[in-house]
Design a protein around this motif. Sequence first.
Motif, mmCIF file in Angstrom:
data_model
loop_
_atom_site.group_PDB
_atom_site.id
_atom_site.type_symbol
_atom_site.label_atom_id
_atom_site.label_comp_id
_atom_site.label_asym_id
_atom_site.label_seq_id
_atom_site.Cartn_x
_atom_site.Cartn_y
_atom_site.Cartn_z
ATOM 1 N N LEU B 33 0.858 -1.171 0.000
ATOM 2 C CA LEU B 33 0.000 0.000 0.000
ATOM 3 C C LEU B 33 0.901 1.229 0.000
ATOM 4 O O LEU B 33 1.806 1.359 0.826
ATOM 5 C CB LEU B 33 -0.911 -0.015 1.236
ATOM 6 C CG LEU B 33 -2.084 0.953 1.349
ATOM 7 C CD1 LEU B 33 -1.652 2.359 1.710
ATOM 8 C CD2 LEU B 33 -2.937 0.957 0.094
ATOM 9 N N HIS B 34 0.631 2.127 -0.960
ATOM 10 C CA HIS B 34 1.464 3.314 -1.151
ATOM 11 C C HIS B 34 0.688 4.563 -0.766
ATOM 12 O O HIS B 34 -0.506 4.662 -1.062
ATOM 13 C CB HIS B 34 1.837 3.468 -2.634
ATOM 14 C CG HIS B 34 2.639 2.368 -3.225
ATOM 15 N ND1 HIS B 34 3.799 2.599 -3.936
ATOM 16 C CD2 HIS B 34 2.455 1.024 -3.263
ATOM 17 C CE1 HIS B 34 4.287 1.446 -4.379
ATOM 18 N NE2 HIS B 34 3.488 0.473 -3.986
ATOM 19 N N TRP B 35 1.379 5.540 -0.189
ATOM 20 C CA TRP B 35 0.842 6.880 0.019
ATOM 21 C C TRP B 35 1.759 7.893 -0.681
ATOM 22 O O TRP B 35 2.989 7.810 -0.566
ATOM 23 C CB TRP B 35 0.763 7.236 1.495
ATOM 24 C CG TRP B 35 -0.401 6.651 2.230
ATOM 25 C CD1 TRP B 35 -0.405 5.559 3.045
ATOM 26 C CD2 TRP B 35 -1.741 7.162 2.244
ATOM 27 N NE1 TRP B 35 -1.657 5.348 3.553
ATOM 28 C CE2 TRP B 35 -2.502 6.314 3.073
ATOM 29 C CE3 TRP B 35 -2.377 8.246 1.629
ATOM 30 C CZ2 TRP B 35 -3.861 6.520 3.309
ATOM 31 C CZ3 TRP B 35 -3.729 8.442 1.867
ATOM 32 C CH2 TRP B 35 -4.459 7.588 2.701
ATOM 33 N N SER B 43 4.766 17.143 -9.193
ATOM 34 C CA SER B 43 4.583 15.719 -9.415
ATOM 35 C C SER B 43 4.310 15.029 -8.083
ATOM 36 O O SER B 43 4.751 15.504 -7.041
ATOM 37 C CB SER B 43 5.842 15.116 -10.033
ATOM 38 O OG SER B 43 6.207 15.788 -11.208
ATOM 39 N N PRO B 44 3.622 13.903 -8.126
ATOM 40 C CA PRO B 44 3.416 13.153 -6.872
ATOM 41 C C PRO B 44 4.745 12.735 -6.262
ATOM 42 O O PRO B 44 5.676 12.373 -6.986
ATOM 43 C CB PRO B 44 2.607 11.930 -7.325
ATOM 44 C CG PRO B 44 1.968 12.331 -8.611
ATOM 45 C CD PRO B 44 2.930 13.266 -9.267
ATOM 46 N N GLU B 45 4.801 12.784 -4.924
ATOM 47 C CA GLU B 45 6.012 12.370 -4.207
ATOM 48 C C GLU B 45 5.664 11.255 -3.230
ATOM 49 O O GLU B 45 4.671 11.366 -2.499
ATOM 50 C CB GLU B 45 6.599 13.548 -3.432
ATOM 51 C CG GLU B 45 7.141 14.653 -4.297
ATOM 52 C CD GLU B 45 7.734 15.784 -3.480
ATOM 53 O OE1 GLU B 45 8.389 16.652 -4.070
ATOM 54 O OE2 GLU B 45 7.532 15.801 -2.248
ATOM 55 N N ALA B 46 6.469 10.227 -3.213
ATOM 56 C CA ALA B 46 6.211 9.089 -2.332
ATOM 57 C C ALA B 46 6.371 9.490 -0.868
ATOM 58 O O ALA B 46 7.340 10.159 -0.494
ATOM 59 C CB ALA B 46 7.155 7.944 -2.668
ATOM 60 N N LEU B 47 5.387 9.091 -0.059
ATOM 61 C CA LEU B 47 5.475 9.278 1.393
ATOM 62 C C LEU B 47 5.860 7.961 2.065
ATOM 63 O O LEU B 47 6.844 7.884 2.784
ATOM 64 C CB LEU B 47 4.131 9.749 1.949
ATOM 65 C CG LEU B 47 3.741 11.202 1.724
ATOM 66 C CD1 LEU B 47 2.299 11.435 2.183
ATOM 67 C CD2 LEU B 47 4.690 12.136 2.460
ATOM 68 N N PHE B 48 5.020 6.956 1.861
ATOM 69 C CA PHE B 48 5.232 5.669 2.513
ATOM 70 C C PHE B 48 4.844 4.530 1.576
ATOM 71 O O PHE B 48 3.960 4.682 0.751
ATOM 72 C CB PHE B 48 4.340 5.532 3.772
ATOM 73 C CG PHE B 48 4.441 6.652 4.754
ATOM 74 C CD1 PHE B 48 3.359 7.490 4.982
ATOM 75 C CD2 PHE B 48 5.595 6.859 5.476
ATOM 76 C CE1 PHE B 48 3.428 8.517 5.897
ATOM 77 C CE2 PHE B 48 5.689 7.882 6.404
ATOM 78 C CZ PHE B 48 4.601 8.720 6.606
ATOM 79 N N VAL B 49 5.512 3.402 1.760
ATOM 80 C CA VAL B 49 5.058 2.146 1.184
ATOM 81 C C VAL B 49 5.054 1.135 2.316
ATOM 82 O O VAL B 49 6.061 0.971 3.012
ATOM 83 C CB VAL B 49 5.963 1.653 0.046
ATOM 84 C CG1 VAL B 49 5.433 0.330 -0.504
ATOM 85 C CG2 VAL B 49 6.044 2.681 -1.072
#
Lengths: 113, 113
Positions: B33-35, B43-49
């Motif tokens: 699950l990605h946030w 652009s979208p930036e990864a917070l957590f996986v």
Amino acid sequence: DAGITQSPRHKVTETGTPVTLRCHQTENHRYMYWYRQDPGHGLRLIHYSYGVKDTDKGEVSDGYSVSRSKTEDFLLTLESATSSQTSVYFCAIRGGTDNLAQYFGPGTRLLVL
Amino acid sequence: ILNVEQSPQSLHVQEGDSTNFTCSFPSSNFYALHWYRWETAKSPEALFVMTLNGDEKKKGRISATLNTKEGYSYLYIKGSQPEDSATYLCACERDGNNRKLIWGLGTSLAVNP
């Protein structure tokens, strides 16, 4: 910064013309993706690649084709642009085995008149 | 059809308020699950996986939890600041899906100073 660039960053074209967008990465990532972003629809996957010459369709692939002849470049072609393909296009890569996150390029804003 | 649902669709809070969002996803064949955080014109930036049931991740004032058995994840922001204003996207990665993500439509957060 995952070393992802997109070109062009902005383009205006006419209905019926072919358009090619380029995504370039410098870190040898295996998975690459093309998305489009439209109001009310969020991010929608167009095509993706899981290696050189290995590509597959996403949920909105009609009217688009892709090619990946080398690891660093993933090309998206609008075969005959239509006004419904006016959108912002994002390329992304997947971090790798120990890093599942996707990292996005800066986007290409395309206007089809 | 496998959907990722996010709620609320939008949220307006005052600076200093704490807030949380929900992401519901299909629990079958779960992989990750990605946030992501997506600021306007960027652009979208990864917070957590997160991959394991019960996972909790934290980055500064932002944290996330994961329940894979019931198919939901929460994102918490403690003491919201105006710079937290963005759209927060979640995405589900399923096993055997060739590393494609199923994206939610996002929760749009506006933090008033």
